[in-house]
Design a protein around this motif. Structure first.
Motif, mmCIF file in Angstrom:
data_model
loop_
_atom_site.group_PDB
_atom_site.id
_atom_site.type_symbol
_atom_site.label_atom_id
_atom_site.label_comp_id
_atom_site.label_asym_id
_atom_site.label_seq_id
_atom_site.Cartn_x
_atom_site.Cartn_y
_atom_site.Cartn_z
ATOM 1 N N ARG A 145 0.861 -1.189 0.000
ATOM 2 C CA ARG A 145 0.000 0.000 0.000
ATOM 3 C C ARG A 145 0.898 1.240 0.000
ATOM 4 O O ARG A 145 1.274 1.751 1.045
ATOM 5 N N PRO A 146 1.259 1.761 -1.183
ATOM 6 C CA PRO A 146 2.181 2.903 -1.267
ATOM 7 C C PRO A 146 1.696 4.145 -0.536
ATOM 8 O O PRO A 146 2.515 4.952 -0.070
ATOM 9 N N GLU A 147 0.367 4.298 -0.420
ATOM 10 C CA GLU A 147 -0.183 5.510 0.201
ATOM 11 C C GLU A 147 0.239 5.677 1.651
ATOM 12 O O GLU A 147 0.177 6.798 2.190
ATOM 13 N N ARG A 148 0.695 4.593 2.294
ATOM 14 C CA ARG A 148 1.095 4.711 3.702
ATOM 15 C C ARG A 148 2.236 5.719 3.879
ATOM 16 O O ARG A 148 2.405 6.286 4.960
ATOM 17 N N TRP A 149 3.037 5.925 2.812
ATOM 18 C CA TRP A 149 4.183 6.818 2.928
ATOM 19 C C TRP A 149 3.785 8.291 2.914
ATOM 20 O O TRP A 149 4.629 9.169 3.154
ATOM 21 N N GLY A 150 2.515 8.564 2.676
ATOM 22 C CA GLY A 150 2.032 9.935 2.777
ATOM 23 C C GLY A 150 1.336 10.212 4.086
ATOM 24 O O GLY A 150 0.836 11.324 4.311
ATOM 25 N N GLU A 151 1.305 9.215 4.967
ATOM 26 C CA GLU A 151 0.613 9.351 6.244
ATOM 27 C C GLU A 151 1.552 9.857 7.334
ATOM 28 O O GLU A 151 2.760 9.587 7.313
#
Length: 393
Positions: free
Chosen positions: A314-320
């Motif tokens: 889940r690449p989006e975790r790096w924007g959290e």
């Protein structure tokens, strides 16, 4: 000896010797990579075509290994060995190519690693021959480079001739010791060639399994540098501006770190702050000379760091916000004084190769649904145990 097998003053000297060659400006020239990409695309176009479709059946992992062998030898030696074009680059006996020798030698090193002080037990004839072949060919490049840097040619360069950046030539400006040059250049190749190929292979395996991520990445690339007939070659600045591409690479390196297991040996008596005792929160005493192994693979999948979905891509975790300061819980390039000096080059080259693939292909799917589950081929570098068999269209 190369930088990875020395400590103390010898290591500091090797590090200081190599660092200038990995300056950001030296790895920013992407023009030479495009030539290899064009050969890479031609190899894909030679692959079997799926009946009644425009899709090509491709095993990407082997192609990526050949791609990174050529791009790395071009960077290091000033010319590729022809792995992508299958040209033989031998010592004249026709028995073993340089890339074959390098692969066999690397496999042997992986077999030796668990043996620690008893590494010498693994020393078969093929392994010895492969090491000799790789060293001898590297010595040929070193000899050529030292001749090229003669006073006459230096004078010609000062008169205005364009000079292509070559790692070995830059290194030879600092030392003319043939053995040092040979050891260092082989060490850098060992560290950089298969690791980048593994990153690319796992990336496209993840993209094939996650079509929504593929579409989102292609949309980002379309906005920045265009796709299909509107595509133009990306610059390093444009690659660095692609946030979602960066997140994908970070997520792939988290789940599939090329060096999945690493180790260090204590130079002095010391302690690890926790990990001992019944609850795992007590210090651990480490004696001088003791070897401490650690699993980057396991570290990167800890739920207390990455959340309950730590096993998922889940690449989006790096924007959290939770991962703003991940620190020592993400170590694909190691950390501290020994952090990988080739990190910037690896990320730049991988980003370029990924972006160019995304510009050309509209879809990527798994060729065989049974390959959804991961299989690991863990030697010095963790590759996919099944390869990367996909349909590209």
């Amino acid at each position: 000896m190369g930088i990875f097998v020395v400590d103390g003053i010898s290591w500091s000297h090797s590090r200081a010797l190599l660092r200038p060659s990995f300056d950001r400006t030296n790895v920013a020239d992407l023009s030479q990579l495009e030539g290899f990409m064009q050969i890479f695309f031609s190899k894909i176009n030679e692959s079997p075509q799926q009946p009644f479709t425009h899709s090509r059946v491709v095993e990407l992992q082997e192609l990526f290994q050949r791609l990174t062998m050529d791009s790395s030898t071009n960077f290091l030696f000033g010319k590729p060995i022809g792995a992508l074009t299958s040209k033989k680059f031998t010592l004249g006996n026709g028995e073993m190519t340089f890339d074959q020798a390098f692969d066999i030698a690397q496999h042997g090193l992986a077999m030796r690693a668990p043996l620690s002080s008893f590494y010498w037990l693994y020393n078969g004839r093929e392994f010895r021959k492969a090491c000799l072949t790789a060293r001898t060919q590297a010595a040929v490049y070193v000899s050529h480079t030292l001749k090229k840097l003669s006073l006459a040619e230096k004078k010609a360069e000062k008169e205005g001739l364009d000079k292509k950046y070559v790692f070995l030539e830059e290194l030879a400006e600092q030392t003319q010791d043939p053995q040092v040059l040979q050891d260092q250049v082989l060490s850098v190749m060992l560290a950089g060639r298969d690791t980048t190929a593994a990153l690319l292979s796992w990336t496209f395996l993840c993209l094939a399994k996650n079509p929504e991520v593929f579409k989102k990445l292609r949309a980002e690339i379309s906005v920045v540098v265009g796709v299909d007939e509107n595509a133009r070659l990306p610059t390093q600045a444009e690659l660095r501006s692609m946030q979602y591409l960066r997140w994908i690479i970070q997520e792939v390196l988290r789940l599939y770190p090329p060096v999945a297991i690493n180790a260090r040996r204590a130079l002095h008596p010391t302690t690890l702050p926790y990990g001992g005792g019944p609850d795992g929160n007590s210090p651990i005493s480490i004696r001088k000379g003791e070897r401490v192994a650690y699993s980057t693979f396991s570290l990167h999948r800890r739920t207390e760091v990455y959340g309950p979905d730590a096993q998922e891509f889940r690449p989006e975790r790096w924007g959290e916000e939770a991962l703003r300061k991940v620190g020592w819980s993400w170590l694909p390039f190691n950390g501290g004084p020994r952090i990988c000096i080739g990190q910037q080059m690896a990320l730049t080259h991988a980003s370029y190769f990924i972006a160019r693939m995304m510009q050309v292909y509209k879809e990527i799917t798994l060729q065989d649904s049974s390959s959804v589950d991961d299989a690991y081929d863990t030697k010095l570098v963790m590759a996919s145990g099944r390869g990367v068999h996909v349909l590209l269209s």
